[in-house]
Design an enzyme around this catalytic site. Structure first.
Site, PDB file in Angstrom:
ATOM      1  N   GLU A   1       1.072   3.781   1.871  1.00 37.93           N
ATOM      2  CA  GLU A   1       1.600   4.148   3.181  1.00 37.93           C
ATOM      3  C   GLU A   1       2.788   3.278   3.572  1.00 37.93           C
ATOM      4  O   GLU A   1       3.799   3.764   4.080  1.00 37.93           O
ATOM      5  CB  GLU A   1       0.514   4.006   4.257  1.00 37.93           C
ATOM      6  CG  GLU A   1      -0.722   4.838   4.030  1.00 37.93           C
ATOM      7  CD  GLU A   1      -1.820   4.096   3.280  1.00 37.93           C
ATOM      8  OE1 GLU A   1      -1.515   3.428   2.259  1.00 37.93           O
ATOM      9  OE2 GLU A   1      -2.985   4.192   3.696  1.00 37.93           O
TER      10      GLU A   1
ATOM     11  N   CYS B   1      -2.121  -0.488   7.578  1.00 40.19           N
ATOM     12  CA  CYS B   1      -1.285   0.709   7.470  1.00 40.19           C
ATOM     13  C   CYS B   1      -1.292   1.506   8.773  1.00 40.19           C
ATOM     14  O   CYS B   1      -0.266   2.042   9.188  1.00 40.19           O
ATOM     15  CB  CYS B   1      -1.736   1.565   6.292  1.00 40.19           C
ATOM     16  SG  CYS B   1      -1.465   0.738   4.700  1.00 40.19           S
TER      17      CYS B   1
ATOM     18  N   HIS C   1       0.862  -1.183   0.000  1.00 38.66           N
ATOM     19  CA  HIS C   1       0.000   0.000   0.000  1.00 38.66           C
ATOM     20  C   HIS C   1       0.899   1.234   0.000  1.00 38.66           C
ATOM     21  O   HIS C   1       2.053   1.178   0.453  1.00 38.66           O
ATOM     22  CB  HIS C   1      -0.886   0.021   1.235  1.00 38.66           C
ATOM     23  CG  HIS C   1      -1.945  -1.036   1.242  1.00 38.66           C
ATOM     24  ND1 HIS C   1      -3.005  -1.000   2.112  1.00 38.66           N
ATOM     25  CD2 HIS C   1      -2.110  -2.153   0.484  1.00 38.66           C
ATOM     26  CE1 HIS C   1      -3.781  -2.048   1.897  1.00 38.66           C
ATOM     27  NE2 HIS C   1      -3.251  -2.773   0.920  1.00 38.66           N
TER      28      HIS C   1
END
Length: 149
Positions: free
Chosen positions: A57, A88, A55
């Site tokens: 992040e 995250c 992801h």
């Protein structure tokens, strides 16, 4: 207080999200800032990297940790165009990110509220949501609209 605005950094995160969209990934961009300096950046890459943890992040946290040669990112602020998921959010707690700033809310998977409020956590992340929310939401909606066409 930062001399550079949250809106400035969020616009940079939107540009990173465009890199994800150009690669066929869901357009989410993230960057990490410490003392008004960019220390890490990322965009969604789970499809291309075949990594469910890639992801935006997580990619930004990994980039910052590598640049600083330290997994603790104390005092940093993470900017992301979409409200982070639980994975995250957990990574931000482990990295000791001081502050999260996100754009669009995610009513299905977003965990910025409850994830940081658990009484058993040993670190708290301050949260500011809704920065350039309309721009962030439109980028995501436009991406999915074009995929349906």
């Amino acid at each position: 207080m930062s001399a550079i605005s949250d809106e400035y950094w969020m616009r940079r995160a939107l540009a990173l999200a465009e890199r994800a969209a150009d690669s066929g990934e869901v357009p989410v961009g993230a960057l990490l800032v410490l003392d008004d300096e960019l220390i890490g950046e990322g965009w969604n890459q789970p499809i291309g990297s075949q990594d469910p943890t890639a992801h935006a992040e997580i990619v930004a946290l990994r980039d910052a940790a590598a640049r600083l040669a330290n997994y603790r990112l104390t005092g940093s602020t993470l900017y992301v165009t979409l409200e982070p998921c639980l994975m995250c959010a957990g990574a931000m707690v482990h990295a000791r990110v001081a502050r999260l700033v996100y754009g669009a809310s995610d009513s299905k998977r977003g965990a910025a509220g409850e994830a940081f409020e658990a009484h058993w956590l040993n670190h708290r992340v301050a949260v500011t949501g809704g920065v350039l929310a309309e721009d962030c939401a439109e980028q995501l909606q436009g991406f999915f609209r074009s995929r349906r066409e």
